[in-house]
Design a protein around this motif. Structure first.
Motif, PDB file in Angstrom:
ATOM      1  N   ASP A 195      13.898   1.342   2.199  1.00  0.00           N
ATOM      2  CA  ASP A 195      13.761   2.517   1.336  1.00  0.00           C
ATOM      3  C   ASP A 195      13.262   2.138  -0.052  1.00  0.00           C
ATOM      4  O   ASP A 195      12.437   2.848  -0.646  1.00  0.00           O
ATOM      5  CB  ASP A 195      15.099   3.257   1.216  1.00  0.00           C
ATOM      6  N   TYR A 198       9.497   1.781  -0.387  1.00  0.00           N
ATOM      7  CA  TYR A 198       8.745   3.036  -0.492  1.00  0.00           C
ATOM      8  C   TYR A 198       8.974   3.735  -1.827  1.00  0.00           C
ATOM      9  O   TYR A 198       8.065   4.395  -2.349  1.00  0.00           O
ATOM     10  CB  TYR A 198       9.068   3.937   0.707  1.00  0.00           C
ATOM     11  N   ILE A 199      10.138   3.589  -2.396  1.00  0.00           N
ATOM     12  CA  ILE A 199      10.357   4.078  -3.765  1.00  0.00           C
ATOM     13  C   ILE A 199       9.397   3.366  -4.708  1.00  0.00           C
ATOM     14  O   ILE A 199       8.746   3.981  -5.569  1.00  0.00           O
ATOM     15  CB  ILE A 199      11.819   3.846  -4.199  1.00  0.00           C
ATOM     16  N   LEU A 201       6.526   1.825  -3.997  1.00  0.00           N
ATOM     17  CA  LEU A 201       5.142   2.235  -3.756  1.00  0.00           C
ATOM     18  C   LEU A 201       4.873   3.613  -4.350  1.00  0.00           C
ATOM     19  O   LEU A 201       3.808   3.856  -4.936  1.00  0.00           O
ATOM     20  CB  LEU A 201       4.849   2.237  -2.257  1.00  0.00           C
ATOM     21  N   ASN A 202       5.835   4.502  -4.230  1.00  0.00           N
ATOM     22  CA  ASN A 202       5.679   5.862  -4.748  1.00  0.00           C
ATOM     23  C   ASN A 202       5.553   5.894  -6.268  1.00  0.00           C
ATOM     24  O   ASN A 202       4.915   6.799  -6.830  1.00  0.00           O
ATOM     25  CB  ASN A 202       6.866   6.721  -4.303  1.00  0.00           C
ATOM     26  N   LYS A 203       6.153   4.905  -6.936  1.00  0.00           N
ATOM     27  CA  LYS A 203       6.149   4.860  -8.403  1.00  0.00           C
ATOM     28  C   LYS A 203       5.201   3.796  -8.954  1.00  0.00           C
ATOM     29  O   LYS A 203       5.277   3.447 -10.135  1.00  0.00           O
ATOM     30  CB  LYS A 203       7.567   4.572  -8.913  1.00  0.00           C
ATOM     31  N   GLU A 205       2.247   3.593  -9.957  1.00  0.00           N
ATOM     32  CA  GLU A 205       1.393   3.854 -11.116  1.00  0.00           C
ATOM     33  C   GLU A 205       2.105   3.581 -12.441  1.00  0.00           C
ATOM     34  O   GLU A 205       1.469   3.369 -13.478  1.00  0.00           O
ATOM     35  CB  GLU A 205       0.878   5.300 -11.102  1.00  0.00           C
ATOM     36  N   LEU A 242      -1.316   2.275   3.578  1.00  0.00           N
ATOM     37  CA  LEU A 242      -0.557   1.950   2.374  1.00  0.00           C
ATOM     38  C   LEU A 242      -1.422   1.248   1.325  1.00  0.00           C
ATOM     39  O   LEU A 242      -1.228   1.442   0.124  1.00  0.00           O
ATOM     40  CB  LEU A 242       0.663   1.108   2.726  1.00  0.00           C
ATOM     41  N   ILE A 245      -3.124   3.981  -0.589  1.00  0.00           N
ATOM     42  CA  ILE A 245      -2.215   4.570  -1.574  1.00  0.00           C
ATOM     43  C   ILE A 245      -2.085   3.652  -2.788  1.00  0.00           C
ATOM     44  O   ILE A 245      -2.134   4.103  -3.938  1.00  0.00           O
ATOM     45  CB  ILE A 245      -0.842   4.840  -0.932  1.00  0.00           C
ATOM     46  N   LYS A 249      -3.162   4.032  -6.997  1.00  0.00           N
ATOM     47  CA  LYS A 249      -2.155   3.865  -8.045  1.00  0.00           C
ATOM     48  C   LYS A 249      -2.432   2.614  -8.890  1.00  0.00           C
ATOM     49  O   LYS A 249      -1.524   1.919  -9.324  1.00  0.00           O
ATOM     50  CB  LYS A 249      -0.760   3.804  -7.418  1.00  0.00           C
TER      51      LYS A 249
END
Length: 273
Positions: A195, A198-199, A201-203, A205, A242, A245, A249
């Protein structure tokens, strides 16, 4: 944004690809795949022809719970390969994946262009001063503990903030040692749960605030194949998704097993811009 590799300025405003060459018997995806000099040279030539700017050579597997390799054995594995590759491809820009300053020093003296350190200088106190003297680009990764202990060290107050603070400290120490070209790697899979990967990767930027080139290495990792309930062998499509993505970013370097597909990701993302 540029880095100086052996007197050649590499412009990272257009993302670049770093091809992986594992010369370990136990890496999670391609361990033991390159058993002799001919196989190694064929693989390197393929990666260069497909568009890799850098070749990252590793002789110490950093997968979770990997066996420890002593310094003598690591050096015996890696130094002849550096010489072999540069004899065949003298203009190749070789990155050395090591956390040991003596390995870094001898490989750079043999012609390597940069150092990729999973520990950001924390596993060898001589690493940062050595890189400062060598004047080569330095990739510093976020990790806690060692490859043998890192997966027991995944508790954070705030994952992204803690990693940003880590880099602010390590970059300051690197600058004190005279290191000029610094690249940061958030360390997907290193001291992070599924988890948390993915947190992160999501942040991703948010790492732009550090104002350093960003390297992402997620190629065929368990964060992909555990979600898809498959294996590293079948994780290329997930890797490309990925990587795309990550490029959106602000990633500057993709570290990958599959160069051709990573180059395609870069071309398509650039077309969007």
């Amino acid at each position: 944004m540029t880095i100086n590799c052996k007197g050649k300025l590499i412009d990272l405003s257009l993302p670049k690809v770093m091809g992986i060459l594992n010369i370990t018997p136990d890496s999670f995806y391609d361990g033991g795949a390159h058993k002799n000099e001919k196989d190694i040279l064929i693989h390197v030539e393929q990666m260069l022809n497909e568009g890799a700017t850098f070749i990252d050579i590793g002789a110490y597997s950093s997968r979770p719970n990997a066996d420890h390799v002593n310094e003598t054995d690591e050096l015996k594995r890696i130094l002849p390969i550096v010489s072999l590759i540069l004899k065949e491809f003298p203009s190749a820009l070789l990155s050395i994946d090591t956390f040991r300053s003596n390995i870094a020093k001898q490989c750079v003296e043999a012609g390597a262009a940069m150092i990729n350190d999973i520990s950001a200088g924390q596993l060898d106190t001589n690493m940062l001063p050595t890189i400062g003297i060598l004047k080569v680009p330095y990739i510093m990764m976020h990790m806690r503990g060692t490859p043998q202990t890192m997966q027991q060290q995944t508790l954070y107050n705030n994952l992204v903030n803690d990693i940003l603070f880590y880099f602010s400290q390590r970059i300051e120490e690197a600058k004190k040692s005279g290191i000029i070209d610094i690249i940061i790697d958030p360390g997907f899979g290193f001291a992070k749960t599924l988890d948390q990967n993915y947190i992160l990767l999501n942040k991703l930027e948010l790492f732009k605030i550090i104002e350093k080139p960003l390297l992402v290495g997620i190629s065929r990792k368990s964060m992909i194949y555990n979600i898809l309930k498959t294996s590293a062998k079948d994780a290329l499509n997930g890797t490309s998704i990925l990587n795309t993505i990550a490029l959106q970013k602000n990633t500057s370097i993709l570290r990958v097993h599959d160069v051709k597909e990573a180059i395609e990701c870069i071309k398509l993302v650039q077309a969007l811009k």
